[in-house]
Design a protein around this motif. Structure first.
Motif, short mmCIF file in Angstrom:
data_model
loop_
_atom_site.label_atom_id
_atom_site.label_comp_id
_atom_site.label_asym_id
_atom_site.label_seq_id
_atom_site.Cartn_x
_atom_site.Cartn_y
_atom_site.Cartn_z
N UNK A 83 0.83 -1.21 0.00
CA UNK A 83 0.00 0.00 0.00
C UNK A 83 0.87 1.26 0.00
N UNK A 84 1.97 1.24 0.74
CA UNK A 84 2.87 2.40 0.74
C UNK A 84 3.50 2.64 -0.62
N UNK A 85 3.91 1.56 -1.27
CA UNK A 85 4.55 1.68 -2.58
C UNK A 85 3.56 2.07 -3.68
N UNK A 86 2.33 1.64 -3.53
CA UNK A 86 1.37 1.79 -4.62
C UNK A 86 1.36 0.55 -5.49
N UNK A 87 1.81 -0.56 -4.96
CA UNK A 87 1.89 -1.82 -5.70
C UNK A 87 3.35 -2.20 -5.92
N UNK A 129 2.29 14.16 -0.84
CA UNK A 129 2.04 12.92 -1.59
C UNK A 129 3.35 12.31 -2.06
N UNK A 130 4.30 13.11 -2.48
CA UNK A 130 5.58 12.59 -2.95
C UNK A 130 6.35 11.90 -1.83
N UNK A 131 6.52 12.57 -0.71
CA UNK A 131 7.40 11.95 0.29
C UNK A 131 6.72 10.93 1.17
N UNK A 132 5.45 10.64 0.93
CA UNK A 132 4.84 9.47 1.57
C UNK A 132 5.31 8.18 0.92
N UNK A 133 5.80 8.29 -0.29
CA UNK A 133 6.32 7.11 -0.99
C UNK A 133 7.66 6.72 -0.35
N UNK A 134 7.88 5.44 -0.10
CA UNK A 134 9.11 5.02 0.60
C UNK A 134 10.41 5.36 -0.12
N UNK A 135 10.38 5.54 -1.41
CA UNK A 135 11.62 5.81 -2.15
C UNK A 135 11.94 7.30 -2.27
N UNK A 136 11.03 8.17 -1.90
CA UNK A 136 11.21 9.61 -2.07
C UNK A 136 11.47 10.26 -0.72
N UNK A 137 12.64 10.87 -0.61
CA UNK A 137 12.95 11.64 0.60
C UNK A 137 12.31 13.02 0.48
N UNK A 138 12.07 13.69 1.61
CA UNK A 138 11.46 15.03 1.52
C UNK A 138 12.26 16.01 0.67
N UNK A 139 13.57 15.94 0.70
CA UNK A 139 14.38 16.86 -0.11
C UNK A 139 14.13 16.65 -1.60
#
Length: 181
Positions: A83-87, A129-139
């Motif tokens: 669910x975190x990844x989006x699949x 929305x971007x940094x909720x994805x595990x691969x995207x850091x807030x920066x």
């Protein structure tokens, strides 16, 4: 069953798992008064069943638990991370689930199903929305939003790859989740 001694001598009635009947004397063995349910023949153990395959993105916790070595805790973790990844884009991502060892024989029973992934829309989504994805850091999320505001939006994914915070390893992991709409 461990319980403190009782003061009254009336027989105990338990209705859920063990039935002890009033007509049994208290000094008779308990095994004679216990009724055990008959095992359902449709239920088989995990070790005796033939190997089967499951789809990576379309299974629920019950299907994951049917795999050898996957219990309810791992099944919940797999679904939560999905669910975190989006699949899952590919089955090797299961190795990123906390504590999960992908070297087990169950890993060969998982098939990549090519299901549609929940995309990050580079030209529309917010920083949150971007940094909720595990691969995207807030920066990285802030870099994308600032770039989008300066240039009017992303035209192709090479612009994402050219960002100063984006490494090749991160880009390879996140590329299946990016969309330009």
């Amino acid at each position: 069953l461990f319980a403190p001694p009782r003061r009254d001598t009336s027989p105990i009635l338990v209705f859920d798992t063990i039935r002890v009947y009033k007509e049994k004397a208290l000094n008779e063995p308990l095994e004679s008064a216990v009724h055990r349910p008959v095992r359902d023949k449709r239920i088989t153990s995990k070790t005796n069943s033939a190997p089967f395959t499951i789809a990576l993105n379309e299974t629920d916790t019950f299907a994951w638990e049917a795999l050898p070595g996957i219990g309810p805790t791992y099944a919940r973790r797999i679904l939560k991370y999905r669910a975190l990844l989006g699949g899952y884009a590919y089955k090797e991502q299961l190795g990123e689930v906390y504590g999960l060892d992908t070297s087990g024989r169950w890993f060969d029973q998982v098939l990549e199903d090519g299901a549609a992934l929940d995309s990050l829309r580079l030209n529309q989504d917010t920083v949150t929305r971007f940094y909720r994805h595990p691969y995207v850091r807030p920066a990285i999320a802030w870099e994308w939003v600032r770039y989008r505001e300066r240039t009017g939006g992303f035209k192709n994914l090479d612009e994402v790859r050219g960002g100063y915070l984006m490494t090749d390893s991160i880009f390879r992991k996140i590329a299946p989740y990016l969309a330009l709409q």
